[in-house]
Design a protein around this motif. Structure first.
Motif, PDB file in Angstrom:
ATOM      1  N   SER A  39      41.240   5.169 -53.740  1.00 14.63           N
ATOM      2  CA  SER A  39      40.272   5.972 -53.110  1.00 14.63           C
ATOM      3  C   SER A  39      39.363   5.250 -52.246  1.00 14.63           C
ATOM      4  O   SER A  39      38.944   5.463 -51.061  1.00 14.63           O
ATOM      5  CB  SER A  39      39.572   6.893 -53.961  1.00 14.63           C
ATOM      6  N   VAL A  40      38.750   4.230 -52.880  1.00 13.70           N
ATOM      7  CA  VAL A  40      37.964   3.263 -52.134  1.00 13.70           C
ATOM      8  C   VAL A  40      38.604   2.830 -50.574  1.00 13.70           C
ATOM      9  O   VAL A  40      38.090   2.686 -49.694  1.00 13.70           O
ATOM     10  CB  VAL A  40      37.483   2.068 -52.866  1.00 13.70           C
ATOM     11  N   HIS A  41      39.863   2.180 -50.920  1.00 10.40           N
ATOM     12  CA  HIS A  41      40.598   1.917 -49.596  1.00 10.40           C
ATOM     13  C   HIS A  41      40.762   2.752 -48.645  1.00 10.40           C
ATOM     14  O   HIS A  41      40.726   2.604 -47.574  1.00 10.40           O
ATOM     15  CB  HIS A  41      41.872   0.977 -50.068  1.00 10.40           C
ATOM     16  N   ALA A  42      41.335   4.030 -48.985  1.00 12.53           N
ATOM     17  CA  ALA A  42      41.517   5.077 -48.247  1.00 12.53           C
ATOM     18  C   ALA A  42      40.172   5.612 -47.592  1.00 12.53           C
ATOM     19  O   ALA A  42      40.378   6.018 -46.299  1.00 12.53           O
ATOM     20  CB  ALA A  42      41.881   6.449 -49.048  1.00 12.53           C
ATOM     21  N   GLU A  43      39.033   5.474 -48.101  1.00 16.41           N
ATOM     22  CA  GLU A  43      37.680   5.724 -47.285  1.00 16.41           C
ATOM     23  C   GLU A  43      37.299   4.615 -46.448  1.00 16.41           C
ATOM     24  O   GLU A  43      36.807   5.083 -45.210  1.00 16.41           O
ATOM     25  CB  GLU A  43      36.777   5.872 -48.481  1.00 16.41           C
ATOM     26  N   LEU A  44      37.557   3.421 -46.813  1.00 11.65           N
ATOM     27  CA  LEU A  44      37.509   2.161 -45.857  1.00 11.65           C
ATOM     28  C   LEU A  44      38.231   2.522 -44.684  1.00 11.65           C
ATOM     29  O   LEU A  44      37.689   2.187 -43.434  1.00 11.65           O
ATOM     30  CB  LEU A  44      37.440   1.057 -46.400  1.00 11.65           C
ATOM     31  N   LEU A  45      39.390   2.907 -44.713  1.00 13.66           N
ATOM     32  CA  LEU A  45      40.451   3.062 -43.543  1.00 13.66           C
ATOM     33  C   LEU A  45      39.964   4.236 -42.766  1.00 13.66           C
ATOM     34  O   LEU A  45      40.627   4.236 -41.657  1.00 13.66           O
ATOM     35  CB  LEU A  45      41.877   3.331 -44.287  1.00 13.66           C
ATOM     36  N   LYS A  46      38.857   5.047 -43.079  1.00 15.49           N
ATOM     37  CA  LYS A  46      38.675   6.134 -41.920  1.00 15.49           C
ATOM     38  C   LYS A  46      37.649   5.335 -41.106  1.00 15.49           C
ATOM     39  O   LYS A  46      37.570   5.897 -39.997  1.00 15.49           O
ATOM     40  CB  LYS A  46      37.647   7.050 -42.843  1.00 15.49           C
ATOM     41  N   TYR A  47      37.353   4.055 -41.366  1.00 12.51           N
ATOM     42  CA  TYR A  47      36.141   3.368 -40.284  1.00 12.51           C
ATOM     43  C   TYR A  47      36.559   1.986 -39.910  1.00 12.51           C
ATOM     44  O   TYR A  47      36.072   1.582 -39.068  1.00 12.51           O
ATOM     45  CB  TYR A  47      35.010   3.477 -41.260  1.00 12.51           C
ATOM     46  N   LYS A  48      37.644   1.620 -40.612  1.00 12.87           N
ATOM     47  CA  LYS A  48      38.028   0.116 -40.308  1.00 12.87           C
ATOM     48  C   LYS A  48      39.537   0.171 -40.223  1.00 12.87           C
ATOM     49  O   LYS A  48      40.212   0.934 -40.829  1.00 12.87           O
ATOM     50  CB  LYS A  48      37.510  -0.691 -41.556  1.00 12.87           C
ATOM     51  N   SER A  49      40.099  -0.896 -39.332  1.00 11.12           N
ATOM     52  CA  SER A  49      41.375  -0.847 -39.138  1.00 11.12           C
ATOM     53  C   SER A  49      42.098  -1.492 -40.470  1.00 11.12           C
ATOM     54  O   SER A  49      41.564  -2.393 -41.051  1.00 11.12           O
ATOM     55  CB  SER A  49      42.003  -1.579 -38.003  1.00 11.12           C
ATOM     56  N   TYR A  50      43.370  -1.399 -40.685  1.00 12.17           N
ATOM     57  CA  TYR A  50      44.065  -1.991 -41.714  1.00 12.17           C
ATOM     58  C   TYR A  50      43.860  -3.543 -41.449  1.00 12.17           C
ATOM     59  O   TYR A  50      43.678  -4.321 -42.595  1.00 12.17           O
ATOM     60  CB  TYR A  50      45.430  -1.524 -42.051  1.00 12.17           C
ATOM     61  N   GLN A  51      44.218  -3.817 -40.518  1.00 17.18           N
ATOM     62  CA  GLN A  51      44.060  -5.503 -40.203  1.00 17.18           C
ATOM     63  C   GLN A  51      42.670  -6.096 -40.552  1.00 17.18           C
ATOM     64  O   GLN A  51      42.832  -7.338 -40.709  1.00 17.18           O
ATOM     65  CB  GLN A  51      44.269  -5.809 -38.598  1.00 17.18           C
ATOM     66  N   ASP A  52      41.586  -5.377 -40.563  1.00 11.08           N
ATOM     67  CA  ASP A  52      40.145  -5.886 -40.855  1.00 11.08           C
ATOM     68  C   ASP A  52      40.282  -6.322 -42.335  1.00 11.08           C
ATOM     69  O   ASP A  52      39.180  -6.790 -42.664  1.00 11.08           O
ATOM     70  CB  ASP A  52      39.176  -4.955 -40.682  1.00 11.08           C
ATOM     71  N   MET A  53      41.088  -5.489 -43.071  1.00 13.55           N
ATOM     72  CA  MET A  53      41.016  -5.797 -44.740  1.00 13.55           C
ATOM     73  C   MET A  53      42.367  -6.472 -45.296  1.00 13.55           C
ATOM     74  O   MET A  53      42.368  -6.333 -46.547  1.00 13.55           O
ATOM     75  CB  MET A  53      40.759  -4.250 -45.207  1.00 13.55           C
ATOM     76  N   THR A  54      43.169  -6.835 -44.410  1.00 15.24           N
ATOM     77  CA  THR A  54      44.290  -7.233 -45.196  1.00 15.24           C
ATOM     78  C   THR A  54      44.417  -8.985 -44.710  1.00 15.24           C
ATOM     79  O   THR A  54      44.153  -9.478 -43.874  1.00 15.24           O
ATOM     80  CB  THR A  54      45.569  -6.593 -44.501  1.00 15.24           C
ATOM     81  N   GLY A  55      45.246  -9.566 -45.786  1.00 15.37           N
ATOM     82  CA  GLY A  55      45.442 -11.164 -45.572  1.00 15.37           C
ATOM     83  C   GLY A  55      47.025 -11.290 -45.274  1.00 15.37           C
ATOM     84  O   GLY A  55      47.239 -12.537 -44.612  1.00 15.37           O
ATOM     85  N   ASN A  56      47.726 -10.246 -45.112  1.00 17.57           N
ATOM     86  CA  ASN A  56      49.264 -10.515 -44.746  1.00 17.57           C
ATOM     87  C   ASN A  56      49.633  -9.506 -43.652  1.00 17.57           C
ATOM     88  O   ASN A  56      51.228  -9.273 -43.398  1.00 17.57           O
ATOM     89  CB  ASN A  56      49.902 -10.653 -45.861  1.00 17.57           C
ATOM     90  N   ASP A  57      48.733  -8.442 -43.543  1.00 17.56           N
ATOM     91  CA  ASP A  57      49.059  -7.196 -42.546  1.00 17.56           C
ATOM     92  C   ASP A  57      50.154  -6.306 -43.278  1.00 17.56           C
ATOM     93  O   ASP A  57      50.670  -5.400 -42.634  1.00 17.56           O
ATOM     94  CB  ASP A  57      49.659  -7.954 -41.237  1.00 17.56           C
TER      95      ASP A  57
END
Length: 213
Positions: free
Chosen positions: A180-198
């Protein structure tokens, strides 16, 4: 403003671990999971600035600083593995270490393989049962996984596991809901902003979220 629920303090459901922390006796903590739990793509694991440790080590360091006690931390996680493997290897990778507190963090690879949520639940319950057969006082933190890149072929049943893990909680078993935390973050940030391997690993930013939760 942050709309997702904030993880509450759940120490009341982990009385054995809390007692050891407060008395500053040795707490044997073990992390068991996949590559996310193993620390893949943490800058400290890859030798890249700013050298952030894996989230398991961040949690351990935080407990040591706050409680001033002795935390014996072991990480037996292996990249690419799922809960079926976890159940099959629990004796050697968890039970043999006789931990007081076990953090179980599978789900990413289970979801990519489209594992049925009930099978996932049975595997996690099986790991818990094996540990408690050896140490009835053992306690557990279950981690609902972050999400894979929605544009990748790794998307599967990951989002269904949080509800299943919640059904396993109770005395001595608590849940950390990174899904749920990641799903909420993805409303505002791109996946690439939070991943180490895309694909399916957190970068330092999301690793800190893991540790904080």
């Amino acid at each position: 403003l942050w709309k997702c629920p904030i993880s509450p303090f759940q120490g009341g459901d982990l009385p054995e671990a809390m007692d050891k922390l407060k008395r500053r006796s040795v707490l044997k903590m073990l992390l068991f999971g996949d590559s996310i739990a193993a620390g893949s793509n943490a800058s400290g694991e890859t030798g890249t600035p700013p050298y952030l440790p894996s989230w398991g080590n961040l949690v351990t360091d935080g407990l040591r600083r706050y409680y001033k006690g002795d935390i014996a931390f072991t990480n037996t996680s292996v990249g690419g593995k799922d809960s079926k493997w976890g159940l099959a290897t629990a004796e050697e990778r968890v039970v043999a270490h006789n931990p007081d507190l076990v953090i179980i963090a599978f789900g990413m690879n289970d979801g990519t393989g489209r594992m049925d949520p009930q099978v996932f639940k049975a595997n996690i319950q099986g790991i818990i049962n094996k540990v408690r057969q050896n140490n009835p006082k053992a306690e557990f933190i279950l981690v609902a996984t972050m999400l894979p890149n929605p544009e990748s072929d790794f998307v599967g049943t990951q989002q269904l596991f949080k509800k299943i893990l919640d059904e396993l909680t109770g005395p001595g078993i608590v849940l950390v809901d990174m899904t749920s935390v990641h799903a909420e973050l993805l409303k505002y940030k791109s996946y690439q902003d939070m991943t180490g391997n895309d694909i399916n690993h957190p970068n330092d930013f999301l690793i800190r979220w893991y540790a904080q939760q």
